[in-house]
Design a protein around this motif. Sequence first.
Motif, PDB file in Angstrom:
ATOM      1  N   ILE A 179      -4.387   5.741  -0.937  1.00  0.00           N
ATOM      2  CA  ILE A 179      -4.228   6.154  -2.332  1.00  0.00           C
ATOM      3  C   ILE A 179      -2.837   6.729  -2.530  1.00  0.00           C
ATOM      4  O   ILE A 179      -2.144   6.399  -3.484  1.00  0.00           O
ATOM      5  N   PHE A 180      -2.429   7.601  -1.626  1.00  0.00           N
ATOM      6  CA  PHE A 180      -1.109   8.221  -1.672  1.00  0.00           C
ATOM      7  C   PHE A 180      -0.243   7.619  -0.576  1.00  0.00           C
ATOM      8  O   PHE A 180      -0.674   7.494   0.568  1.00  0.00           O
ATOM      9  N   VAL A 181       0.982   7.269  -0.924  1.00  0.00           N
ATOM     10  CA  VAL A 181       1.934   6.732   0.051  1.00  0.00           C
ATOM     11  C   VAL A 181       3.212   7.561  -0.028  1.00  0.00           C
ATOM     12  O   VAL A 181       3.565   8.065  -1.093  1.00  0.00           O
ATOM     13  N   PRO A 182       3.918   7.732   1.091  1.00  0.00           N
ATOM     14  CA  PRO A 182       5.189   8.455   1.041  1.00  0.00           C
ATOM     15  C   PRO A 182       6.193   7.700   0.161  1.00  0.00           C
ATOM     16  O   PRO A 182       6.209   6.475   0.123  1.00  0.00           O
ATOM     17  N   ARG A 183       6.999   8.442  -0.544  1.00  0.00           N
ATOM     18  CA  ARG A 183       8.005   7.815  -1.399  1.00  0.00           C
ATOM     19  C   ARG A 183       9.049   7.093  -0.559  1.00  0.00           C
ATOM     20  O   ARG A 183       9.316   7.468   0.574  1.00  0.00           O
ATOM     21  N   ARG A 184       9.656   6.073  -1.155  1.00  0.00           N
ATOM     22  CA  ARG A 184      10.724   5.350  -0.454  1.00  0.00           C
ATOM     23  C   ARG A 184      11.933   6.242  -0.272  1.00  0.00           C
ATOM     24  O   ARG A 184      12.576   6.234   0.766  1.00  0.00           O
ATOM     25  N   LYS A 185      12.269   6.977  -1.314  1.00  0.00           N
ATOM     26  CA  LYS A 185      13.441   7.852  -1.280  1.00  0.00           C
ATOM     27  C   LYS A 185      13.006   9.256  -1.649  1.00  0.00           C
ATOM     28  O   LYS A 185      12.221   9.451  -2.567  1.00  0.00           O
ATOM     29  N   GLY A 186      13.511  10.208  -0.955  1.00  0.00           N
ATOM     30  CA  GLY A 186      13.192  11.587  -1.274  1.00  0.00           C
ATOM     31  C   GLY A 186      11.937  12.077  -0.580  1.00  0.00           C
ATOM     32  O   GLY A 186      11.396  11.439   0.307  1.00  0.00           O
ATOM     33  N   ILE A 187      11.485  13.223  -1.039  1.00  0.00           N
ATOM     34  CA  ILE A 187      10.322  13.875  -0.447  1.00  0.00           C
ATOM     35  C   ILE A 187       9.164  13.782  -1.435  1.00  0.00           C
ATOM     36  O   ILE A 187       9.350  13.919  -2.637  1.00  0.00           O
ATOM     37  N   GLY A 188       7.983  13.565  -0.926  1.00  0.00           N
ATOM     38  CA  GLY A 188       6.806  13.557  -1.789  1.00  0.00           C
ATOM     39  C   GLY A 188       5.964  12.321  -1.588  1.00  0.00           C
ATOM     40  O   GLY A 188       6.184  11.529  -0.675  1.00  0.00           O
ATOM     41  N   LEU A 189       4.991  12.180  -2.471  1.00  0.00           N
ATOM     42  CA  LEU A 189       4.049  11.073  -2.391  1.00  0.00           C
ATOM     43  C   LEU A 189       4.011  10.322  -3.709  1.00  0.00           C
ATOM     44  O   LEU A 189       4.290  10.882  -4.770  1.00  0.00           O
ATOM     45  N   SER A 190       3.648   9.057  -3.641  1.00  0.00           N
ATOM     46  CA  SER A 190       3.426   8.223  -4.810  1.00  0.00           C
ATOM     47  C   SER A 190       1.995   7.716  -4.776  1.00  0.00           C
ATOM     48  O   SER A 190       1.377   7.640  -3.719  1.00  0.00           O
ATOM     49  N   LEU A 191       1.486   7.350  -5.920  1.00  0.00           N
ATOM     50  CA  LEU A 191       0.162   6.743  -5.988  1.00  0.00           C
ATOM     51  C   LEU A 191       0.267   5.242  -5.760  1.00  0.00           C
ATOM     52  O   LEU A 191       1.221   4.609  -6.207  1.00  0.00           O
ATOM     53  N   ASN A 192      -0.719   4.693  -5.096  1.00  0.00           N
ATOM     54  CA  ASN A 192      -0.837   3.245  -4.976  1.00  0.00           C
ATOM     55  C   ASN A 192      -1.680   2.793  -6.166  1.00  0.00           C
ATOM     56  O   ASN A 192      -2.891   2.946  -6.187  1.00  0.00           O
ATOM     57  N   TRP A 193      -1.038   2.233  -7.181  1.00  0.00           N
ATOM     58  CA  TRP A 193      -1.718   1.881  -8.419  1.00  0.00           C
ATOM     59  C   TRP A 193      -2.659   0.696  -8.263  1.00  0.00           C
ATOM     60  O   TRP A 193      -3.422   0.392  -9.175  1.00  0.00           O
ATOM     61  N   ASN A 235      -4.986   0.797  -6.044  1.00  0.00           N
ATOM     62  CA  ASN A 235      -6.215   1.450  -5.598  1.00  0.00           C
ATOM     63  C   ASN A 235      -6.914   2.048  -6.820  1.00  0.00           C
ATOM     64  O   ASN A 235      -6.327   2.841  -7.555  1.00  0.00           O
ATOM     65  N   PRO A 236      -8.176   1.690  -7.073  1.00  0.00           N
ATOM     66  CA  PRO A 236      -8.864   2.189  -8.270  1.00  0.00           C
ATOM     67  C   PRO A 236      -8.991   3.717  -8.316  1.00  0.00           C
ATOM     68  O   PRO A 236      -9.080   4.295  -9.390  1.00  0.00           O
ATOM     69  N   TYR A 237      -8.979   4.375  -7.172  1.00  0.00           N
ATOM     70  CA  TYR A 237      -9.074   5.836  -7.164  1.00  0.00           C
ATOM     71  C   TYR A 237      -7.832   6.500  -7.762  1.00  0.00           C
ATOM     72  O   TYR A 237      -7.910   7.645  -8.217  1.00  0.00           O
ATOM     73  N   ALA A 238      -6.714   5.816  -7.799  1.00  0.00           N
ATOM     74  CA  ALA A 238      -5.503   6.375  -8.415  1.00  0.00           C
ATOM     75  C   ALA A 238      -5.740   6.645  -9.893  1.00  0.00           C
ATOM     76  O   ALA A 238      -5.304   7.670 -10.425  1.00  0.00           O
ATOM     77  N   TYR A 239      -6.448   5.742 -10.558  1.00  0.00           N
ATOM     78  CA  TYR A 239      -6.733   5.932 -11.977  1.00  0.00           C
ATOM     79  C   TYR A 239      -7.707   7.085 -12.194  1.00  0.00           C
ATOM     80  O   TYR A 239      -7.585   7.816 -13.179  1.00  0.00           O
ATOM     81  N   LEU A 240      -8.644   7.258 -11.280  1.00  0.00           N
ATOM     82  CA  LEU A 240      -9.563   8.393 -11.386  1.00  0.00           C
ATOM     83  C   LEU A 240      -8.818   9.716 -11.228  1.00  0.00           C
ATOM     84  O   LEU A 240      -9.120  10.698 -11.914  1.00  0.00           O
ATOM     85  N   ILE A 241      -7.846   9.754 -10.344  1.00  0.00           N
ATOM     86  CA  ILE A 241      -7.054  10.970 -10.144  1.00  0.00           C
ATOM     87  C   ILE A 241      -6.269  11.306 -11.405  1.00  0.00           C
ATOM     88  O   ILE A 241      -6.272  12.449 -11.869  1.00  0.00           O
ATOM     89  N   ILE A 242      -5.601  10.314 -11.984  1.00  0.00           N
ATOM     90  CA  ILE A 242      -4.821  10.552 -13.208  1.00  0.00           C
ATOM     91  C   ILE A 242      -5.743  10.967 -14.355  1.00  0.00           C
ATOM     92  O   ILE A 242      -5.435  11.886 -15.119  1.00  0.00           O
ATOM     93  N   PHE A 243      -6.881  10.289 -14.485  1.00  0.00           N
ATOM     94  CA  PHE A 243      -7.845  10.659 -15.525  1.00  0.00           C
ATOM     95  C   PHE A 243      -8.332  12.094 -15.333  1.00  0.00           C
ATOM     96  O   PHE A 243      -8.446  12.854 -16.295  1.00  0.00           O
TER      97      PHE A 243
END
Length: 70
Positions: free
Chosen positions: A34-48, A50-58
């Motif tokens: 669901i979460f992947v490390p960002r290409r650049k910088g520090i932090g995580l991105s959502l894998n859009w 994955n259906p759970y990403a939409y549940l997290i944003i909602f």
Amino acid sequence: MNEQFNREELNRMRNDPDNYKWGFFYYNPNDHRIFVPRRKGIGLSLNWANPYAYLIIFGIMLFAVLMGRF
């Protein structure tokens, strides 16, 4: 979606520009995370892909609306 990838394959998918929509949103249906490390910088991105990403944003949006009412 039950495929298991080793760390090198996961990093290759994360760094592949074809797995990004508009160069910003990570979208890879082959990546189970669901979460992947960002290409650049520090932090995580959502894998859009994955259906759970939409549940997290909602859930975040629902929480913000509910907190704004009180």
